[in-house]
Design a protein around this motif. Structure first.
Motif, short mmCIF file in Angstrom:
data_model
loop_
_atom_site.label_atom_id
_atom_site.label_comp_id
_atom_site.label_asym_id
_atom_site.label_seq_id
_atom_site.Cartn_x
_atom_site.Cartn_y
_atom_site.Cartn_z
N MET A 1 0.84 -1.20 0.00
CA MET A 1 0.00 0.00 0.00
C MET A 1 0.87 1.24 0.00
O MET A 1 1.92 1.27 0.64
N SER A 2 0.39 2.28 -0.68
CA SER A 2 1.17 3.51 -0.77
C SER A 2 1.34 4.16 0.58
O SER A 2 0.42 4.23 1.37
N ARG A 3 2.55 4.65 0.83
CA ARG A 3 2.83 5.35 2.07
C ARG A 3 3.87 6.42 1.80
O ARG A 3 4.96 6.12 1.31
N SER A 4 3.56 7.67 2.13
CA SER A 4 4.57 8.71 2.09
C SER A 4 5.42 8.58 3.34
O SER A 4 5.04 7.91 4.30
N PRO A 5 6.63 9.20 3.39
CA PRO A 5 7.43 9.14 4.61
C PRO A 5 6.65 9.61 5.82
O PRO A 5 6.74 9.03 6.90
N ARG A 6 5.86 10.70 5.67
CA ARG A 6 5.07 11.19 6.79
C ARG A 6 4.05 10.16 7.21
O ARG A 6 3.85 9.88 8.39
N LEU A 7 3.39 9.58 6.21
CA LEU A 7 2.34 8.62 6.51
C LEU A 7 2.93 7.33 7.07
O LEU A 7 2.36 6.70 7.94
N LEU A 8 4.11 6.93 6.57
CA LEU A 8 4.78 5.74 7.10
C LEU A 8 5.03 5.88 8.59
O LEU A 8 4.83 4.95 9.36
N THR A 9 5.47 7.06 9.01
CA THR A 9 5.74 7.29 10.42
C THR A 9 4.47 7.14 11.24
O THR A 9 4.45 6.49 12.28
N PRO A 156 5.03 4.21 -22.09
CA PRO A 156 4.83 5.53 -21.50
C PRO A 156 3.35 5.74 -21.16
O PRO A 156 2.48 5.53 -22.01
N VAL A 157 3.06 6.15 -19.94
CA VAL A 157 1.68 6.22 -19.49
C VAL A 157 1.54 7.24 -18.37
O VAL A 157 2.48 7.50 -17.61
N GLU A 158 0.36 7.84 -18.28
CA GLU A 158 0.00 8.72 -17.18
C GLU A 158 -1.03 7.99 -16.34
O GLU A 158 -2.05 7.51 -16.86
N VAL A 159 -0.78 7.89 -15.03
CA VAL A 159 -1.69 7.17 -14.14
C VAL A 159 -2.06 8.09 -12.97
O VAL A 159 -1.25 8.92 -12.53
N GLY A 160 -3.29 7.96 -12.49
CA GLY A 160 -3.69 8.85 -11.40
C GLY A 160 -5.02 8.49 -10.79
O GLY A 160 -5.54 7.38 -10.95
N ILE A 171 -4.87 22.09 -3.30
CA ILE A 171 -4.10 20.85 -3.41
C ILE A 171 -2.63 21.24 -3.42
O ILE A 171 -2.18 22.05 -4.24
N LEU A 172 -1.87 20.64 -2.50
CA LEU A 172 -0.45 20.97 -2.36
C LEU A 172 0.42 20.12 -3.27
O LEU A 172 1.48 20.55 -3.72
N GLY A 173 0.00 18.90 -3.54
CA GLY A 173 0.78 17.95 -4.33
C GLY A 173 0.23 16.56 -4.07
O GLY A 173 -0.98 16.39 -3.87
N ALA A 174 1.12 15.57 -4.02
CA ALA A 174 0.68 14.20 -3.79
C ALA A 174 1.84 13.35 -3.31
O ALA A 174 3.01 13.65 -3.57
N SER A 175 1.51 12.29 -2.61
CA SER A 175 2.48 11.24 -2.32
C SER A 175 2.17 10.05 -3.20
O SER A 175 1.01 9.80 -3.55
N LEU A 176 3.22 9.32 -3.59
CA LEU A 176 3.08 8.22 -4.55
C LEU A 176 3.82 6.99 -4.04
O LEU A 176 4.84 7.10 -3.37
N LEU A 177 3.31 5.84 -4.41
CA LEU A 177 4.07 4.60 -4.31
C LEU A 177 4.48 4.23 -5.72
O LEU A 177 3.62 4.05 -6.59
N VAL A 285 -1.77 6.98 -6.08
CA VAL A 285 -1.54 8.43 -6.09
C VAL A 285 -2.42 9.02 -5.00
O VAL A 285 -3.65 8.87 -5.05
N GLN A 286 -1.83 9.72 -4.03
CA GLN A 286 -2.57 10.19 -2.87
C GLN A 286 -2.42 11.72 -2.76
O GLN A 286 -1.44 12.23 -2.22
N PRO A 287 -3.41 12.47 -3.31
CA PRO A 287 -3.34 13.93 -3.25
C PRO A 287 -3.30 14.46 -1.82
O PRO A 287 -3.83 13.83 -0.89
#
Length: 291
Positions: A1-9, A156-160, A171-177, A285-287
């Motif tokens: 599952m996707s986890r940003s460093p902040r979310l992982l903590t 080549p592909v765009e996914v979201g 929206i500030l950005g996103a975290s991705l796995l 992709v987690q906005p």
């Protein structure tokens, strides 16, 4: 599952607390994580319900849901078992009648069923009542748990993901796995009619990516947006049969359109506005929102 460093903590801290219960429970219990209470959902459109169930001892625990105040119960699908006493679950339900719908869950072990947990009430065919969620710094959209795979697709592909906010903000950005491809990518944000609102190139070999746009992007309540990234050699992370219904985790909604879930893609060199769907996939992709 996707986890940003902040979310992982945060997840690691939560997992540590859950690994050793602070106090023993006398009976099995269950909680509903999504949808958020007060959400507005559509008649005839699938809704994804998720949560966790717990038992007092390390034994098999399953989950049942009621939509009629306990008159009848249906079994939820267990998707992950932790330490034998916690089970994460999901269930896709399609409401057919407008009005308030109360959703409650109960855990079941060999000793029997526990009491129903607190009900979550959604407004079918009605409007969303924004809940008091603190997004003064940032809130990240988090999908329910699912085992992810590194897709071998090398095109080549765009996914979201398509999302909707229940309040105005940015929206500030996103975290991705990320998957096996670890080269340069481009994070993008689109309006619901395909206008490019922001983008940022990013180049780091890590599996986890947390990317902010050059400037926060204003969003309107109730309008759809797409946050995606372009990968020139595929190699993304994905999970099929994930967005099988609308996911509501305030302040975010990942809407199901009645046919396809919120995960989207677009093939082609350079990418582009993604509108195609495949087996209700998520591309992790987690906005991230502030408001």
């Amino acid at each position: 599952m996707s986890r940003s460093p902040r979310l992982l903590t945060a997840v690691a801290a939560a997992a540590l607390l859950l690994a050793v219960p602070a106090h023993a429970q006398d009976v099995p219990s269950a909680t509903v994580t999504t949808p958020t209470t007060g959400a507005g959902v559509e008649v005839g459109v699938p809704l994804l319900i998720t949560g966790s169930s717990f038992s007092a001892t390390p034994e098999a625990v399953t989950t049942e849901l009621t939509f009629d105040g306990g008159a009848t119960w249906v079994a939820a699908e267990t998707v992950r078992v932790l330490a034998g006493w916690r089970a994460d679950w999901r269930h896709t339900y399609t409401p057919q009648v407008a009005g308030d719908l109360a959703i409650a869950a109960r855990a079941v072990t060999g000793a029997g069923a526990g009491a129903a947990g607190p009900a979550v009430t959604v407004h079918v065919g009605g409007t969303t009542t924004p809940q008091p969620v603190n997004c003064a710094v940032r809130c990240e959209f988090t999908s329910p748990y699912a085992p992810e795979v590194d897709d071998p697709d090398a095109q080549p592909v765009e996914v979201g993901v398509r999302v909707r906010l229940d309040r105005p903000g940015v929206i500030l950005g996103a975290s991705l796995l990320r998957g096996a491809y670890r080269g340069p990518i481009t994070l993008r944000m689109w309006s619901d009619d395909g206008v490019l609102l922001a983008e940022r190139e990013w180049d780091h070999p890590g599996r986890m990516a947390e990317i902010d746009f050059p400037a926060p992007v204003p969003v309107e309540a109730g309008r759809d947006y797409v946050v995606s990234y372009y990968t020139p050699q595929g190699g993304y992370a994905s999970s099929e049969n994930h967005f099988t219904g609308t996911v509501v985790h305030a302040p975010f909604t990942a809407p199901h359109d009645g046919t396809h879930g919120a995960g989207v893609y677009h093939y082609g060199t350079g990418g582009g506005f993604p509108t195609d769907a495949w087996h209700d996939s998520t591309y992790w992709v987690q906005p991230e929102f502030r408001g």
